[in-house]
Scaffold this active site. Structure first.
Site, PDB file in Angstrom:
ATOM      1  N   MET A 181       0.825  -1.201   0.000  1.00  0.00           N
ATOM      2  CA  MET A 181       0.000   0.000   0.000  1.00  0.00           C
ATOM      3  C   MET A 181       0.860   1.252   0.000  1.00  0.00           C
ATOM      4  SD  MET A 181      -3.078   1.111  -0.128  1.00  0.00           S
ATOM      5  CE  MET A 181      -2.925   2.803  -0.738  1.00  0.00           C
ATOM      6  N   LYS A 182       1.962   1.209   0.713  1.00  0.00           N
ATOM      7  CA  LYS A 182       2.852   2.371   0.750  1.00  0.00           C
ATOM      8  C   LYS A 182       3.427   2.670  -0.631  1.00  0.00           C
ATOM      9  CE  LYS A 182       5.735   5.519   2.317  1.00  0.00           C
ATOM     10  NZ  LYS A 182       5.267   6.915   2.506  1.00  0.00           N
ATOM     11  N   LEU A 183       3.773   1.635  -1.383  1.00  0.00           N
ATOM     12  CA  LEU A 183       4.284   1.859  -2.733  1.00  0.00           C
ATOM     13  C   LEU A 183       3.211   2.470  -3.625  1.00  0.00           C
ATOM     14  CD1 LEU A 183       6.408  -1.371  -3.302  1.00  0.00           C
ATOM     15  CD2 LEU A 183       7.215   0.917  -2.644  1.00  0.00           C
TER      16      LEU A 183
END
Length: 306
Positions: A181-183
C-alpha cells in the site's frame, strides 16, 4: 480493512521499545514514543545529535544492535530501504528472543518483507510492516499516517505504540500488505511531483509565470496538501518544504515497478514518473539534501530553462 482511532495513551503498558533509524522521520517518532511513557532504547549509526536529544528526553542508548534486541520487546526500524533493513535484522538476531516483534516503518520491497518475516518466525519473532506517510513536521506532532501489514494479533499488540506517533492507522492486511500500500501511495504522490515539475516547466516556456499558474490551481479542484508543499519550494523558494529525498523517491518507484512486474501489470505512468527521478539522480540529484520539490529544477534544466 480496519481503520483504527488514535490511541489516547490513558494507560501505558511497560513494553520495552527499541528504535533504529533516527533520521528525518525517525527522531520525531522516537521522541513521541518516549514522551508518551514507553521505555525507549535507541542506537546511533552516524549522527549523534538525535541520540543525544532522545537521551535527554529519557531514552537509553544501546552499544550494539544485539544489545538493543536483548533490551526490547518491540523494535521499530525506520531506514532507507530493504538492503538496510535486512542488514539490521541480521545484526539484531543474536539478541532477539521468542515473543519479540520487529516493525519495519521503512518503505521496503514487500518480497523482502515477507522473506524476513518467514525467517524470523522460525525463531519465534513476529514481523510487521508499518510504513508511514506525511512529513517530519507530522512525525514530531504525532500525526503521521500509517498503513500496517500484520496478523490481527500482532496488530492489536503494536497499535498503542504506533499510535504515539500516528494520527491515522489503517490495518491493510497481512505481512507485506502495508509495504504494498505504501508503494501505491508513493506512486500517486511522486506521480504528482513529476506532473507538477513538468507543468511548471511548460508553463514558463509558454510565458505563464509560476505565480500566475499557481493562482489558478491553488484553491481549485487540483489543489491538495502535496501540491502546496511542492509549490512552497517552486514558488516561495522554501527548499525544505518537503524533506523527502529524490534518492528515496527513485528507490520507491523502482520498488513499485518490481511489484508491478511480479503482478504482470503495465506501468506506463509509474515508469514515466520513475524516469523523471532517474534523470534527476543522473544529473546530481542524489544528495542528502536534494528533496522531491527540487525535481522542478531538474525538469526545467532538462527543457533548457534555469
Amino acid at each position: 480493512m480496519q481503520l483504527s482511532p488514535k490511541h489516547k495513551g490513558a494507560s501505558m503498558a511497560q513494553t520495552r521499545v527499541g528504535f533504529i533509524g533516527l533520521g528525518l522521520m525517525g527522531q520525531g517518532m522516537a521522541a513521541n514514543i518516549v514522551g508518551k511513557g514507553y521505555p525507549l532504547t535507541v542506537y546511533a549509526h552516524r549522527n549523534r545529535a538525535p541520540v543525544e536529544d532522545l537521551i535527554a528526553r529519557g531514552a537509553t542508548e544501546a552499544a550494539t544492535l544485539a544489545d538493543l534486541a536483548r533490551a526490547c520487546d518491540v523494535i521499530l526500524l525506520c531506514l532507507s530501504g530493504s538492503p538496510q533493513v535486512s542488514e539490521v535484522v541480521t545484526a539484531l538476531k543474536p539478541g532477539l528472543t521468542p515473543g519479540a516483534v520487529l516493525i519495519d516503518c521503512s518503505t521496503s520491497d514487500p518480497v523482502i518483507t515477507e522473506s524476513l518475516a518467514r525467517d524470523l518466525a522460525a525463531i519465534g519473532v513476529d514481523f510487521a510492516d508499518a510504513p508511514l506517510s506525511r512529513t517530519p513536521k507530522e512525525a514530531w506532532a504525532g500525526t503521521l499516517d500509517c498503513m500496517v501489514g500484520a496478523t490481527p494479533e500482532v496488530f492489536a499488540r503494536i497499535h498503542p505504540i504506533i499510535a504515539t506517533w500516528a494520527g491515522k492507522i489503517v490495518h491493510i492486511g497481512g505481512v507485506g500488505d502495508g509495504h504494498r500500500m505504501k508503494l501505491l501511495n508513493n506512486f500517486i504522490s511522486l506521480g504528482y511531483a513529476a506532473i507538477y515539475a513538468e507543468a511548471i516547466a511548460l508553463s514558463e516556456k509558454v510565458g505563464i509565470p509560476i505565480a500566475r499558474f499557481d493562482s489558478v490551481i491553488r484553491g481549485g479542484r487540483m489543489d491538495c496538501g502535496f501540491y502546496q508543499t511542492f509549490m512552497a519550494c517552486a514558488l516561495e523558494g522554501n527548499r525544505e518544504a518537503h524533506r523527502f529525498t529524490i534518492s528515496n523517491a527513485y528507490k520507491d518507484l523502482r520498488y513499485l515497478e518490481s511489484m508491478a512486474n511480479d503482478a504482470k501489470v503495465v506501468t506506463s505512468m509509474a515508469s514515466a514518473a520513475k524516469n523523471a527521478f532517474a534523470y534527476a539522480m543522473a544529473n546530481g540529484g542524489d544528495g542528502a539534501e536534494d528533496y522531491v520539490p527540487h525535481l522542478a529544477d531538474f525538469t526545467a534544466k532538462q527543457n533548457g530553462s534555469s
